[in-house]
Design a protein around this motif. Structure first.
Motif, mmCIF file in Angstrom:
data_model
loop_
_atom_site.group_PDB
_atom_site.id
_atom_site.type_symbol
_atom_site.label_atom_id
_atom_site.label_comp_id
_atom_site.label_asym_id
_atom_site.label_seq_id
_atom_site.Cartn_x
_atom_site.Cartn_y
_atom_site.Cartn_z
ATOM 1 N N TRP A 98 48.943 38.266 137.829
ATOM 2 C CA TRP A 98 49.540 37.256 136.954
ATOM 3 C C TRP A 98 50.057 37.898 135.675
ATOM 4 O O TRP A 98 51.167 37.581 135.213
ATOM 5 N N LEU A 99 49.274 38.820 135.093
ATOM 6 C CA LEU A 99 49.708 39.508 133.874
ATOM 7 C C LEU A 99 50.935 40.379 134.152
ATOM 8 O O LEU A 99 51.855 40.444 133.327
ATOM 9 N N ALA A 100 50.961 41.032 135.333
ATOM 10 C CA ALA A 100 52.118 41.855 135.684
ATOM 11 C C ALA A 100 53.366 41.002 135.874
ATOM 12 O O ALA A 100 54.486 41.428 135.557
ATOM 13 N N PHE A 101 53.197 39.775 136.373
ATOM 14 C CA PHE A 101 54.326 38.864 136.542
ATOM 15 C C PHE A 101 54.855 38.392 135.187
ATOM 16 O O PHE A 101 56.071 38.239 134.998
ATOM 17 N N LYS A 102 53.954 38.209 134.233
ATOM 18 C CA LYS A 102 54.350 37.677 132.923
ATOM 19 C C LYS A 102 54.860 38.763 131.982
ATOM 20 O O LYS A 102 55.748 38.507 131.173
ATOM 21 N N TYR A 103 54.304 39.962 132.087
ATOM 22 C CA TYR A 103 54.591 40.999 131.099
ATOM 23 C C TYR A 103 55.008 42.293 131.803
ATOM 24 O O TYR A 103 54.232 42.855 132.578
ATOM 25 N N ARG A 104 56.213 42.754 131.519
ATOM 26 C CA ARG A 104 56.748 43.961 132.140
ATOM 27 C C ARG A 104 55.899 45.209 131.857
ATOM 28 O O ARG A 104 55.671 46.009 132.769
#
Length: 229
Positions: A98-104
């Motif tokens: 989820w963090l990888a989806f939100k933040y490059r």
């Protein structure tokens, strides 16, 4: 276990270890329960786990093996700690995705980024060295894609998952053969590759004066081969 307890002819220890024979049946039941839990967890982890693994997904797989090992074979360990650890790994994996989806930046940290390793028929040697990718390893991957020489290629990318993506030139130009030296084609008798030579290190296509006893102007190597068309 003390060293005096290790007797070579002790068949009971060979078969059952230090656990009683009844634990063998319990291991079978534990294996069934943990296998069912692993199937459920792999389903919840997503379809990516069935394809080419990223670094994070490979770490999850290795961690899962370590977690279920104790709960499967250690008679002093119950199943609940293993199930809790599986739930924690599942939560961490979903959270990182989820963090990888939100933040490059998180995506780059967790999965890495693609790298350009061939540009217009030329090898990017610094990038290959950075990724510990030898020329022969790259050429083997290109041969699997039915590529005969570097002159066919406009771009080759090493993706974050370790696979190659390549894009061909509309019109191939003379280039460095990716075939083994023993099977390399003979010098072209005519056509664009006739009389042309390429650097065997980086694939630079030389002019008529570049290989007259001089080093490659691109990588400073002094190893020229006939160009392939």
């Amino acid at each position: 276990m003390k060293k005096e307890d290790i007797i070579f002819s002790d068949w009971h220890r060979w078969l059952f270890g230090t656990a009683p024979p009844a634990f063998t049946g319990e291991v079978a039941v534990r294996a069934i329960l943990l296998f069912a839990c692993m199937l459920l967890m792999m389903r919840l982890l997503g379809r990516r786990m069935k394809g080419q693994l990223s670094i994070g997904e490979l770490a999850v797989i290795l961690t899962l093996g370590a977690i279920i090992g104790g709960g499967l074979q250690n008679p002093a360990m119950g199943l609940l700690p293993s199930l809790v650890a599986l739930a924690v790994i599942l939560f961490m994996h979903r959270m990182v995705n989820w963090l990888a989806f939100k933040y490059r930046p998180v995506e780059l940290l967790e999965q890495g980024d693609m790298s350009l390793i061939v540009r217009d028929g030329l090898l990017e040697l610094a990038t290959m060295q950075q990724h510990a990718l030898s020329q022969e390893q790259l050429f083997g991957l290109l041969r699997n894609k039915k590529i005969a020489h570097l002159g066919e290629l406009r771009r080759v990318y090493l993706e974050a998952n370790g696979r190659l993506s390549f894009y061909k030139l509309p019109e191939p130009r003379p280039g460095l053969s990716v075939l083994p030296r023993a099977d390399a084609p003979p010098p072209a008798p005519d056509g664009p590759a006739h009389g042309r030579r390429v650097c065997a290190t980086c694939g630079h296509l030389a002019s008529a004066t570049d290989h007259a006893g001089t080093r490659c102007p691109r990588c400073s190597a002094d190893n020229w081969l006939p160009a392939t068309q």
